[in-house]
Scaffold this active site. Structure first.
Site, PDB file in Angstrom:
ATOM      1  N   GLY A 121      -8.700   9.521   6.967  1.00 36.88           N
ATOM      2  CA  GLY A 121      -9.615   9.731   5.840  1.00 36.88           C
ATOM      3  C   GLY A 121     -10.936   9.118   6.301  1.00 36.88           C
ATOM      4  O   GLY A 121     -10.919   8.080   6.950  1.00 36.88           O
ATOM      5  N   GLU A 157      -8.120  -3.981   5.475  1.00 40.04           N
ATOM      6  CA  GLU A 157      -8.005  -3.822   4.022  1.00 40.04           C
ATOM      7  C   GLU A 157      -6.910  -4.716   3.452  1.00 40.04           C
ATOM      8  O   GLU A 157      -7.032  -5.227   2.340  1.00 40.04           O
ATOM      9  CB  GLU A 157      -7.703  -2.349   3.692  1.00 40.04           C
ATOM     10  N   HIS A 164     -12.428   3.966  -0.248  1.00 42.77           N
ATOM     11  CA  HIS A 164     -12.408   3.055   0.916  1.00 42.77           C
ATOM     12  C   HIS A 164     -13.124   1.742   0.607  1.00 42.77           C
ATOM     13  O   HIS A 164     -13.596   1.050   1.512  1.00 42.77           O
ATOM     14  CB  HIS A 164     -13.078   3.699   2.159  1.00 42.77           C
ATOM     15  N   ARG A 187      -2.718  -2.021  -3.293  1.00 49.76           N
ATOM     16  CA  ARG A 187      -3.881  -1.154  -3.176  1.00 49.76           C
ATOM     17  C   ARG A 187      -3.696  -0.050  -4.218  1.00 49.76           C
ATOM     18  O   ARG A 187      -2.687   0.643  -4.217  1.00 49.76           O
ATOM     19  CB  ARG A 187      -3.918  -0.543  -1.790  1.00 49.76           C
ATOM     20  N   ARG A 235      -8.721  17.115   5.474  1.00 47.39           N
ATOM     21  CA  ARG A 235      -9.498  17.411   4.247  1.00 47.39           C
ATOM     22  C   ARG A 235     -10.862  17.988   4.596  1.00 47.39           C
ATOM     23  O   ARG A 235     -11.450  17.608   5.611  1.00 47.39           O
ATOM     24  CB  ARG A 235      -9.696  16.119   3.438  1.00 47.39           C
ATOM     25  N   HIS A 270     -11.752   2.920  17.865  1.00 43.63           N
ATOM     26  CA  HIS A 270     -11.144   3.201  19.180  1.00 43.63           C
ATOM     27  C   HIS A 270     -11.861   4.218  20.054  1.00 43.63           C
ATOM     28  O   HIS A 270     -11.562   4.307  21.242  1.00 43.63           O
ATOM     29  CB  HIS A 270      -9.677   3.626  19.004  1.00 43.63           C
ATOM     30  N   ASN A 317       0.871  -1.175   0.000  1.00 44.47           N
ATOM     31  CA  ASN A 317       0.000   0.000   0.000  1.00 44.47           C
ATOM     32  C   ASN A 317       0.910   1.227   0.000  1.00 44.47           C
ATOM     33  O   ASN A 317       1.440   1.615   1.034  1.00 44.47           O
ATOM     34  CB  ASN A 317      -0.891  -0.041   1.248  1.00 44.47           C
ATOM     35  N   ASP A 330      -5.690  15.053  14.971  1.00 45.77           N
ATOM     36  CA  ASP A 330      -5.841  13.777  15.673  1.00 45.77           C
ATOM     37  C   ASP A 330      -7.045  13.847  16.622  1.00 45.77           C
ATOM     38  O   ASP A 330      -7.077  14.659  17.545  1.00 45.77           O
ATOM     39  CB  ASP A 330      -4.547  13.489  16.462  1.00 45.77           C
ATOM     40  N   MET A 331      -8.015  12.982  16.381  1.00 47.92           N
ATOM     41  CA  MET A 331      -9.242  12.989  17.175  1.00 47.92           C
ATOM     42  C   MET A 331      -8.962  12.818  18.673  1.00 47.92           C
ATOM     43  O   MET A 331      -9.644  13.406  19.511  1.00 47.92           O
ATOM     44  CB  MET A 331     -10.165  11.884  16.651  1.00 47.92           C
ATOM     45  N   ARG A 332      -7.933  12.028  19.023  1.00 46.99           N
ATOM     46  CA  ARG A 332      -7.607  11.833  20.445  1.00 46.99           C
ATOM     47  C   ARG A 332      -7.236  13.155  21.098  1.00 46.99           C
ATOM     48  O   ARG A 332      -7.674  13.460  22.210  1.00 46.99           O
ATOM     49  CB  ARG A 332      -6.400  10.884  20.588  1.00 46.99           C
TER      50      ARG A 332
HETATM   51  P1  ADP Z   1      -5.786   6.050   8.116  1.00 46.49           P
HETATM   52  O1  ADP Z   1      -6.912   6.703   7.392  1.00 46.49           O
HETATM   53  O2  ADP Z   1      -4.532   6.841   8.129  1.00 46.49           O
HETATM   54  O3  ADP Z   1      -5.603   4.577   7.840  1.00 46.49           O
HETATM   55  P2  ADP Z   1      -6.657   5.171  10.720  1.00 46.49           P
HETATM   56  O4  ADP Z   1      -7.843   4.351  10.334  1.00 46.49           O
HETATM   57  O5  ADP Z   1      -5.463   4.479  11.250  1.00 46.49           O
HETATM   58  O6  ADP Z   1      -6.271   6.194   9.599  1.00 46.49           O
HETATM   59  O7  ADP Z   1      -7.163   6.227  11.812  1.00 46.49           O
HETATM   60  C1  ADP Z   1      -6.300   7.194  12.318  1.00 46.49           C
HETATM   61  C2  ADP Z   1      -7.093   8.121  13.207  1.00 46.49           C
HETATM   62  O8  ADP Z   1      -7.680   7.368  14.276  1.00 46.49           O
HETATM   63  C3  ADP Z   1      -6.244   9.206  13.833  1.00 46.49           C
HETATM   64  O9  ADP Z   1      -6.641  10.450  13.326  1.00 46.49           O
HETATM   65  C4  ADP Z   1      -6.577   9.150  15.307  1.00 46.49           C
HETATM   66  O10 ADP Z   1      -7.021  10.412  15.710  1.00 46.49           O
HETATM   67  C5  ADP Z   1      -7.766   8.227  15.395  1.00 46.49           C
HETATM   68  N1  ADP Z   1      -7.737   7.453  16.640  1.00 46.49           N
HETATM   69  C6  ADP Z   1      -6.946   6.428  16.984  1.00 46.49           C
HETATM   70  N2  ADP Z   1      -7.221   6.017  18.253  1.00 46.49           N
HETATM   71  C7  ADP Z   1      -8.188   6.829  18.715  1.00 46.49           C
HETATM   72  C8  ADP Z   1      -8.908   6.933  19.960  1.00 46.49           C
HETATM   73  N3  ADP Z   1      -8.663   6.127  20.990  1.00 46.49           N
HETATM   74  N4  ADP Z   1      -9.852   7.887  20.066  1.00 46.49           N
HETATM   75  C9  ADP Z   1     -10.118   8.727  19.051  1.00 46.49           C
HETATM   76  N5  ADP Z   1      -9.486   8.667  17.870  1.00 46.49           N
HETATM   77  C10 ADP Z   1      -8.537   7.747  17.693  1.00 46.49           C
END
Ligand code: ADP
Length: 397
Positions: free
Chosen positions: A211, A378, A180, A92, A240, A331, A9, A282-284
């Site tokens: 994404g 994936e 996706h 991919r 985005r 998560h 990928n 980053d959502m966290r």
């Molecule tokens: P990608 O599209 O790069 O494959 P992922 O599916 O790995 O992305 O998701 C990455 C996102 O998941 C990050 O933006 C991160 O903020 C979010 N993330 C990971 N763990 C948590 C969590 N515990 N709570 C909220 N968001 C999370």
């Protein structure tokens, strides 16, 4: 010796890989996975066992050609996975255009078609194709298979894919494609295994990663999705915009004097959760932040999921289940709970204990519309497709 499938990928600054081996019972088993990051600067390589144990690491202290990085990976596999013989590589590939509704064995004419689709996915497709070409040079005898992010959505009808543009633009392929697809296809496959009666119904899958998109699936087939002509439409994402009135682009061009490159940077890299919050993509980080703009960005993300949920349910004429997947979907129990509570009018509800427990059903049994948490994979989907294409080729010979 076991037969191995290498899954690749490729991205702009990092590329992921996985190696699967075929077992006697027909299942594919993950042997190792890893990635090369920092491509174009000073790259790092890491390979891990399925349980996360590090199997190999390497750091270069200068820019390294992509072909040398791939060569390193192939050498590493040969040295460290001695009992695995690579039989095929599956890639991919972001865009399969109108041409591909299924994975394709790569040859020169396939590559030519995929090259013609570069303008539709300029940030991703060139990297995918460059890796395929490099692999052909390094390992000319190894069959390669392209698995497309768009293919799963080729079942979408005219109404779900059209734009109200003049016909000549529709005729040349300016339409919604959706992305996706490999993730949605995997979820359809898993849901059929764990809850076949749910998989046979009307399901909206929320792929919420950096994404993000959502897909309406009726009996396991994609009916509509939130992403469109490019991977910019629909939900707001890490950086985005998601859905945007096209008039904003005219405003940026005419009033702000921005050029195409600047607008591209704004839409893909400076907007979304990062742009709105001014804090992080980053959502966290956003969920833990006290900044009012961070809270607004999270609220907006959840609000937009609800808006799209209603729209996708309307496109299918009903809703039986919702599935959460990808980084945020898998998560963040808080986000899942908020989405389910906000959309109670659709018959959704959350079972707090099940939501905390993780994978599986996360709604109470009495809920009219069930909710699920299913981790996506994936890479495994690509490996399964790749092996099938190879088998079909052997059968045809
Ligand atoms: P990608 O599209 O790069 O494959 P992922 O599916 O790995 O992305 O998701 C990455 C996102 O998941 C990050 O933006 C991160 O903020 C979010 N993330 C990971 N763990 C948590 C969590 N515990 N709570 C909220 N968001 C999370």
């Amino acid at each position: 010796m076991s037969d191995g499938v290498l899954v690749l990928n490729a991205g702009s600054s990092s590329s992921k890989f996985s190696v699967y081996v075929g077992r006697k019972n027909g299942e594919l088993e993950l042997s190792c996975k890893g990635q090369v990051e920092g491509i174009g600067v000073d790259p790092t390589f890491v390979a891990k066992a399925p349980d996360g144990t590090i199997l190999g690491e390497h750091r270069w202290h200068a820019k390294v050609e992509r072909s040398n990085l791939l060569s390193y990976l192939l050498g590493w596999i040969e040295l460290h996975l001695g009992d695995v013989e690579l039989k095929v590589a599956g890639h991919r590939v972001v865009h399969g255009g109108r041409e591909y509704s299924a994975p394709a064995l790569i040859n020169d004419s396939v590559l030519e078609v995929l090259e013609s689709l570069v303008p539709l996915a300029p940030l991703h497709q060139p990297h995918n194709l460059a890796l395929i070409r490099t692999m052909s040079k390094l390992h000319p005898g190894l069959p390669q298979v392209a698995c497309f992010d768009t293919a799963f959505h080729r079942t979408n009808g005219f109404l779900a894919t059209a734009f109200a543009l003049p016909r000549w633009l529709l005729d040349e392929g300016v339409q919604r494609y959706g992305f996706h697809g490999l993730s949605y296809e995997f979820i359809a496959y898993r849901l059929r295994r764990i809850a076949p009666e749910v998989a046979a119904g009307k399901v909206v899958v929320c792929h919420l990663g950096s994404g993000a998109s959502m897909c309406a699936m009726d009996n396991g087939r994609s009916v509509a999705s939130t992403m469109g002509f490019t991977a910019l439409d629909g939900l707001p994402m890490g950086t985005r915009t998601g859905q945007l009135d096209a008039g904003v682009l005219l405003y940026l061009l005419q009033e702000k004097g921005m050029n195409a490159e600047e607008i591209q940077r704004l839409l893909y890299h400076q907007s979304g959760l990062l742009g709105m919050s001014g804090v992080s993509n980053d959502m966290r980080v956003l969920m833990a932040s006290d900044e009012p703009h961070a809270k607004e960005a999270v609220d907006f993300f959840i609000y937009r999921i609800g808006r799209e949920l209603g729209s996708l349910a309307a496109a299918m004429g009903g809703l039986d289940a919702v599935v959460f997947t990808a980084g945020i979907g898998e998560h963040s129990l808080e986000l899942r709970a908020r989405v389910l509570r906000d959309n109670a009018w659709l018959g959704l509800a959350v079972d707090d204990e099940a939501n905390l427990a993780g994978e599986g059903r996360i709604s109470p049994v009495r809920a009219k519309c069930s909710a699920w948490l299913i981790p996506t994979d994936e890479e495994l989907m690509i490996a399964m497709h790749t092996r099938e294409v190879l088998k079909a080729r052997a059968a045809a010979e």
